[in-house]
Design an enzyme around this catalytic site. Structure first.
Site, PDB file in Angstrom:
ATOM      1  N   SER A 151      43.980  31.485  35.453  1.00 36.95           N
ATOM      2  CA  SER A 151      44.108  32.967  36.229  1.00 36.95           C
ATOM      3  C   SER A 151      43.226  33.414  35.426  1.00 36.95           C
ATOM      4  O   SER A 151      42.845  33.353  34.214  1.00 36.95           O
ATOM      5  CB  SER A 151      45.373  33.052  36.415  1.00 36.95           C
ATOM      6  OG  SER A 151      45.769  33.823  34.821  1.00 36.95           O
ATOM      7  N   ASP A 152      43.082  35.199  36.046  1.00 36.26           N
ATOM      8  CA  ASP A 152      41.914  35.704  35.758  1.00 36.26           C
ATOM      9  C   ASP A 152      42.690  36.245  34.668  1.00 36.26           C
ATOM     10  O   ASP A 152      44.565  36.230  34.413  1.00 36.26           O
ATOM     11  CB  ASP A 152      41.482  36.324  36.480  1.00 36.26           C
ATOM     12  CG  ASP A 152      40.213  38.151  36.113  1.00 36.26           C
ATOM     13  OD1 ASP A 152      39.636  38.075  36.696  1.00 36.26           O
ATOM     14  OD2 ASP A 152      39.810  37.190  34.837  1.00 36.26           O
ATOM     15  N   TRP A 153      42.381  37.099  33.515  1.00 36.71           N
ATOM     16  CA  TRP A 153      43.032  37.273  32.214  1.00 36.71           C
ATOM     17  C   TRP A 153      43.993  38.360  33.234  1.00 36.71           C
ATOM     18  O   TRP A 153      44.126  39.947  33.058  1.00 36.71           O
ATOM     19  CB  TRP A 153      42.673  37.685  31.307  1.00 36.71           C
ATOM     20  CG  TRP A 153      41.855  36.712  30.238  1.00 36.71           C
ATOM     21  CD1 TRP A 153      41.258  36.796  29.068  1.00 36.71           C
ATOM     22  CD2 TRP A 153      41.658  36.150  30.651  1.00 36.71           C
ATOM     23  NE1 TRP A 153      41.593  35.988  28.475  1.00 36.71           N
ATOM     24  CE2 TRP A 153      40.889  35.120  29.341  1.00 36.71           C
ATOM     25  CE3 TRP A 153      40.204  34.928  31.892  1.00 36.71           C
ATOM     26  CZ2 TRP A 153      40.817  33.371  29.208  1.00 36.71           C
ATOM     27  CZ3 TRP A 153      40.397  33.735  32.251  1.00 36.71           C
ATOM     28  CH2 TRP A 153      40.178  32.610  30.600  1.00 36.71           C
TER      29      TRP A 153
END
Ligand code: GLC
Length: 752
Positions: free
Chosen positions: A261-263
């Protein structure tokens, strides 16, 4: 260097020779038997531990079984300096200064598969020196909005150009033994409300435009990991989007790697687990203990965890783990990578206008006035995830001074104030005379007068305008594309003082040139051009090399002409809708999950409607007959090129055009030839024309080469929403060959 331009063809030939057809993705399954045996030895806790962050830039392996942690590094224009274990703050290391490569739109302006591949090898090489397994890049979202905060990070407004370069970047990185994490999957085209905006887009546009750069990197390039975006697509967050992650990415494209996932972009346990996420970055409040609890209740199965761990281990065993005592023992930035950065920069610079041959700089010029802080400000840092701590960076002024030599006097004046972008804290107490308090602050009369005085004494004035990486950045979109802090007034004053004026724009996205263009005889798009950007710019300005970059996106005459603005689809008037990642991070907030869910329920739901469909960028301006300031694919040279008559043919699988290209000038130069397709008799709706092939050709003075461009027929298909499949409409194609989307030189017709 072996050219890697036709990987599928090569893989097919190789496979055919040994009787097996193994796709780039299938290569990741070679260790599956071994992986199954290893997973059988793992405890549930060890498996679940692999599904979330260990530190801010790593996820866990299994030390007991000798499985190394997975180490990530931002890109995509340089291997980011080491951060502290639980955040992005610098760890203050000494050997992690990297090569700062030109940013995405600059790379795209080269229109060079070779440069994109080399770029990838440079990134892969330096990632390995840093002990990194996965580069968080390339960033390949389509540039839908001229104001997009990450337009400079991305490649192009066109899917074919983006896809070609995304593929080569991927091949380059992975050929050097590092994995890419192609991002942000998908339809991540605005920063406004990026943490929660729902991109509502029709399936045909999604397939033909926005997914293309990802598809080529995954299917042809064998991309080993994919980063789902922060936003939603058609109602579901990308990190738990069944259609994107399971149906398309894994189901249709055969993706065998893992998603990260993106952060802060993970939003639930069940959604992420059931709909395609492998690793939560960062935190474990979703893919940690709650997974174990869900298995205990029967809501989830351990088999599902095993499948996700297998996908992660496929990449783990494809990428050599660099021991801690080997990594970071050499300076990250390597000379061969610095040279790659220079080659890319040299081929990226776009000559937008050159009236009266102001460029290249004449030998008679002995006094140059360089005006504008963008001539001296470094551009390596800023832009959050995309910042680079560079070993060095040659600024435009340094490049010009070095190239001009002792017999040319170069004087500098700041000309205008710099705007350092949004502040995260209160305005600083001290007033810096070179810093503006607002982006639209008027020109400073003293700075302007100082600049004009220099201009009056000079043989040539070079004005450096544009934006900076606080104005164009991840996390916010620009409010407009105006040149900031009164630059237009300064240019007008300089032009009045000395008509021998060149403007160089140091920026990532387009800017509004309606006031500047009439008063500046020459205009150059100089980009944020990396470690050797100043060197490359000086080489072009002084005529050592001819400019050869072509715009990867349109410069609209005015922002309101751009499709999303023209249709009222942007800006998004929803305020406060961005429940950005922090809100989701229970480990960062004191709110309970229930309190967050309750707050979410009350939050406005920002939506971005893609009603322009496939009419993004030049597709819109051409189809709607809206004249841009500078068109997609535009870029002048110091020589003229002659395009000979086209011979065209259409076979079952490929449409081919062949023609002679001649360099009519007096110096070696590159030309990027572009082939567009129009379908005047189609029953299916199409833009007035679409780019379908391109190539960069180097010609010595007077040289003629026979050039062949090929369009795979599969690239002419459309997504048939009734059949829910790719479909080909037979009929007449008009082939438009030119030097830009608005500069067609030859045409031909074929029937497919
Ligand atoms: C950021 C960006 C992403 C980056 C990641 C780690 O928010 O969206 O591109 O790779 O977080 O820095």
């Amino acid at each position: 260097m072996i050219k890697r331009f036709f990987p599928l063809l090569m893989a097919a030939l190789l496979a055919a020779s040994c009787g097996t057809t193994q796709s780039p993705q299938d290569k990741l399954t070679v260790n599956d038997k071994k992986i199954d045996q290893i997973i059988a030895q793992m405890t549930l806790e060890e498996k679940v531990n692999m599904l979330h962050s260990k530190t801010n830039m790593s996820s866990a392996g299994v030390e007991r079984l000798g499985i190394a942690d997975m180490h990530y590094a931002d890109g995509p224009f340089g291997i980011r300096e080491e951060g502290v274990p639980n955040g992005f703050q610098s760890a203050g290391w000494k050997l992690d200064s990297a090569t700062y490569f030109p940013t995405g739109s600059a790379l795209a302006a080269t229109w060079s598969r070779e440069m994109a591949y080399l770029y990838g090898t440079g990134m892969g090489t330096e990632a390995r020196l840093r002990g990194k397994d996965v580069i968080l890049g390339p960033a390949v979202n389509i540039q839908r909005l001229p104001v997009g905060g990450r337009t400079y990070e991305y490649l192009s407004e066109d899917p074919i150009l983006s896809a070609a370069l995304s593929l080569q970047y991927t091949l380059g990185v992975q050929d050097k033994g590092t994995a890419v994490c192609i991002k942000h999957f998908a339809v991540n085209n605005q920063e406004t409300n990026r943490g929660s905006v729902d991109a509502q887009i029709d399936e045909r546009t999604l397939r033909e435009i926005y997914l293309k750069p990802f598809e080529s990197a995954v299917v042809e390039g064998g991309a080993m990991s994919v980063m789902p975006a922060y936003n939603k697509v058609n109602g579901d967050y990308c990190s738990e989007n069944e259609h994107l992650l399971n149906e398309i990415l894994r189901g249709e494209w055969g993706f065998k790697g893992f998603t990260v996932s993106d952060w802060g972009g993970t939003h639930s346990t069940m959604g992420a687990m059931l709909h395609g996420l492998n690793v939560q970055m960062t935190g474990s409040n979703y893919l940690g203990q709650p997974v174990i609890d869900s298995i205990a209740t029967g809501a989830l199965t351990e088999a599902l965890v095993d499948e996700k761990v297998k996908q992660i281990l496929r990449v783990r065993y494809a990428i050599e783990a660099i021991p801690d005592d080997v990594a970071n023992t050499k300076m990250t930035s390597q000379p061969e990578c610095q040279d790659i950065a220079k080659q890319v920069a040299e081929k990226s610079i776009v000559l937008l206008k050159n009236q009266g041959g102001v460029l290249p700089i004449a030998k008679s010029v002995k006094k140059i006035a360089v005006i504008g802080q963008n001539a001296v400000l470094k551009t390596q840092s800023g832009g959050m995830g995309a910042g680079v701590k560079a070993l060095y960076e040659v600024t435009p002024l340094e490049g010009i001074c070095k190239r001009a030599g002792a017999d040319v006097e170069v004087k500098y004046a700041p000309g205008y104030k710099n705007f350092p972008g949004r502040r995260w804290g209160p305005p600083s107490a001290t007033v810096d005379p070179l810093v503006a308090s607002a982006i639209d602050e008027a020109a400073d009369p003293d700075l302007c007068a100082e600049a004009v005085a220099l201009a009056q004494e000079a043989d040539l004035v070079i004005f450096f305008g544009g934006t900076n990486k606080s104005i164009e950045t991840e996390g916010s979109d620009r409010q407009n594309i105006d040149l900031p802090t009164g630059q237009n007034e300064v240019v007008a004053a300089l032009a009045a003082a000395n008509p021998n004026l060149v403007t160089v724009l140091i920026s990532g996205g387009p800017t509004d040139l309606r006031q500047l263009e009439p008063v500046s005889p020459a205009i150059v798009q100089g980009w944020w051009n990396g470690t050797e950007g100043g060197t490359a710019l000086a080489e072009v300005l002084f005529g050592d090399i001819a400019p050869s970059g072509k715009l990867p996106f349109t410069f609209p005459a005015k922002l309101e002409d751009s499709p999303a603005y023209a249709l009222g689809n942007f800006p998004d008037k929803t305020q406060g809708g961005d429940l950005f990642t922090l809100m989701y991070r229970q480990d960062r907030t004191r709110m309970s999950r229930e309190e967050i869910q309750e707050m979410m329920a009350k939050m406005p739901k920002p939506v971005s409607k893609y009603t322009e469909g496939s009419l993004v960028g030049y597709r819109w301006y051409d189809t709607k007959n809206v004249k841009p300031m500078y068109a997609f694919g535009h870029g002048l040279s110091y020589v003229d090129f002659e395009y000979g008559a086209v011979k065209a043919s259409a076979k079952k699988d490929v449409v081919k055009v062949t023609f002679n290209l001649t360099n009519k000038g007096g110096m070696t130069a590159d030309e990027v030839v572009q082939l567009y397709v129009a379908r005047p008799e189609a029953t299916v709706e199409w833009p007035s024309k679409e780019l379908k092939a391109f190539d960069r050709v180097t010609l010595a003075a007077g040289e003629t080469k026979t050039v062949t461009l090929e369009i795979p027929v599969k690239d002419l298909r459309y997504w048939n929403v009734d059949k829910n499949a790719w479909d080909l409409e037979h009929g007449k194609l008009v082939l438009l060959l030119g030097a830009a989307s608005d500069d067609i030189r030859q045409q031909a017709e074929v029937t497919i």
